[in-house]
Scaffold this motif. Structure first.
Motif, PDB file in Angstrom:
ATOM      1  N   ASN A 142      -7.888  24.204 -46.043  1.00 55.16           N
ATOM      2  CA  ASN A 142      -7.183  24.098 -45.498  1.00 55.16           C
ATOM      3  C   ASN A 142      -7.064  22.849 -45.148  1.00 55.16           C
ATOM      4  O   ASN A 142      -7.386  22.718 -43.334  1.00 55.16           O
ATOM      5  CB  ASN A 142      -6.485  25.374 -44.489  1.00 55.16           C
ATOM      6  N   ASN A 201      -1.318  29.459 -54.025  1.00 61.48           N
ATOM      7  CA  ASN A 201      -1.662  30.954 -54.379  1.00 61.48           C
ATOM      8  C   ASN A 201      -1.908  30.965 -55.588  1.00 61.48           C
ATOM      9  O   ASN A 201      -2.770  31.878 -56.180  1.00 61.48           O
ATOM     10  CB  ASN A 201      -0.531  31.257 -53.783  1.00 61.48           C
ATOM     11  N   THR A 206      -6.219  23.119 -49.641  1.00 59.78           N
ATOM     12  CA  THR A 206      -5.301  24.045 -50.165  1.00 59.78           C
ATOM     13  C   THR A 206      -4.348  24.017 -48.551  1.00 59.78           C
ATOM     14  O   THR A 206      -4.574  23.390 -48.140  1.00 59.78           O
ATOM     15  CB  THR A 206      -4.575  25.434 -50.315  1.00 59.78           C
ATOM     16  N   ARG A 207      -2.933  24.850 -48.776  1.00 54.93           N
ATOM     17  CA  ARG A 207      -2.334  24.457 -47.216  1.00 54.93           C
ATOM     18  C   ARG A 207      -1.123  25.680 -47.149  1.00 54.93           C
ATOM     19  O   ARG A 207      -1.080  26.695 -48.375  1.00 54.93           O
ATOM     20  CB  ARG A 207      -1.847  23.297 -46.727  1.00 54.93           C
ATOM     21  N   ASP A 208      -1.390  25.889 -46.293  1.00 56.78           N
ATOM     22  CA  ASP A 208      -0.495  26.895 -45.993  1.00 56.78           C
ATOM     23  C   ASP A 208       1.241  27.110 -46.422  1.00 56.78           C
ATOM     24  O   ASP A 208       1.787  25.882 -46.792  1.00 56.78           O
ATOM     25  CB  ASP A 208       0.228  27.302 -43.912  1.00 56.78           C
ATOM     26  N   ASN A 209       1.746  28.599 -47.093  1.00 55.42           N
ATOM     27  CA  ASN A 209       3.105  28.815 -47.679  1.00 55.42           C
ATOM     28  C   ASN A 209       2.653  27.383 -49.096  1.00 55.42           C
ATOM     29  O   ASN A 209       4.136  26.983 -49.296  1.00 55.42           O
ATOM     30  CB  ASN A 209       3.869  28.326 -46.907  1.00 55.42           C
ATOM     31  N   CYS A 210       1.714  27.351 -49.702  1.00 52.97           N
ATOM     32  CA  CYS A 210       1.756  26.722 -50.639  1.00 52.97           C
ATOM     33  C   CYS A 210       1.432  27.676 -52.314  1.00 52.97           C
ATOM     34  O   CYS A 210       0.377  27.796 -51.719  1.00 52.97           O
ATOM     35  CB  CYS A 210       0.266  25.754 -50.680  1.00 52.97           C
ATOM     36  N   ASP A 262      -4.353  21.595 -43.696  1.00 54.74           N
ATOM     37  CA  ASP A 262      -2.686  21.368 -42.017  1.00 54.74           C
ATOM     38  C   ASP A 262      -4.195  21.077 -41.365  1.00 54.74           C
ATOM     39  O   ASP A 262      -3.545  21.130 -39.812  1.00 54.74           O
ATOM     40  CB  ASP A 262      -2.440  22.814 -42.218  1.00 54.74           C
ATOM     41  N   ASN A 263      -5.328  21.570 -41.253  1.00 53.63           N
ATOM     42  CA  ASN A 263      -6.158  21.569 -40.168  1.00 53.63           C
ATOM     43  C   ASN A 263      -6.793  20.127 -40.021  1.00 53.63           C
ATOM     44  O   ASN A 263      -7.998  19.668 -39.034  1.00 53.63           O
ATOM     45  CB  ASN A 263      -7.381  22.756 -39.568  1.00 53.63           C
TER      46      ASN A 263
END
Length: 84
Positions: free
Chosen positions: A40, A16, A8-12, A42-43
């Motif tokens: 995540n 969700n 996943t990633r943030d603000n997706c 993004d990391n």
């Protein structure tokens, strides 16, 4: 037990929604059938390169179960058919 990974990633919003589909599918199965690890991307630069345009991605080891839009039926059927 299946060890699934959910990328996943943030603000997706798709991520969700995918998480809800996974929870729904797993709620229909016996306890302790699946261990789900959420990662995540993004990391991690390498994971971003591999998954950026494909997320969310649900995989079982190197086998991608679904990517993009996840659905309850596909997840449920996969787990039911591949539970060891």
């Amino acid at each position: 037990m299946l060890n699934l990974t959910y990328y996943t990633r943030d603000n997706c919003q798709l991520c969700n929604e995918g998480k809800l589909q996974i929870r729904l599918a797993l709620s229909e199965l016996r306890d302790n059938v699946v261990k789900l690890t959420e990662v995540n991307i993004d990391n991690d630069d390498e994971l971003q390169e591999e998954y950026m345009v494909r997320i969310p991605v649900l995989s079982d080891g190197g086998n991608v179960i679904q990517e993009g839009i996840l659905d309850f039926v596909t997840i449920y059927d996969y787990v039911k058919d591949n539970y060891r």
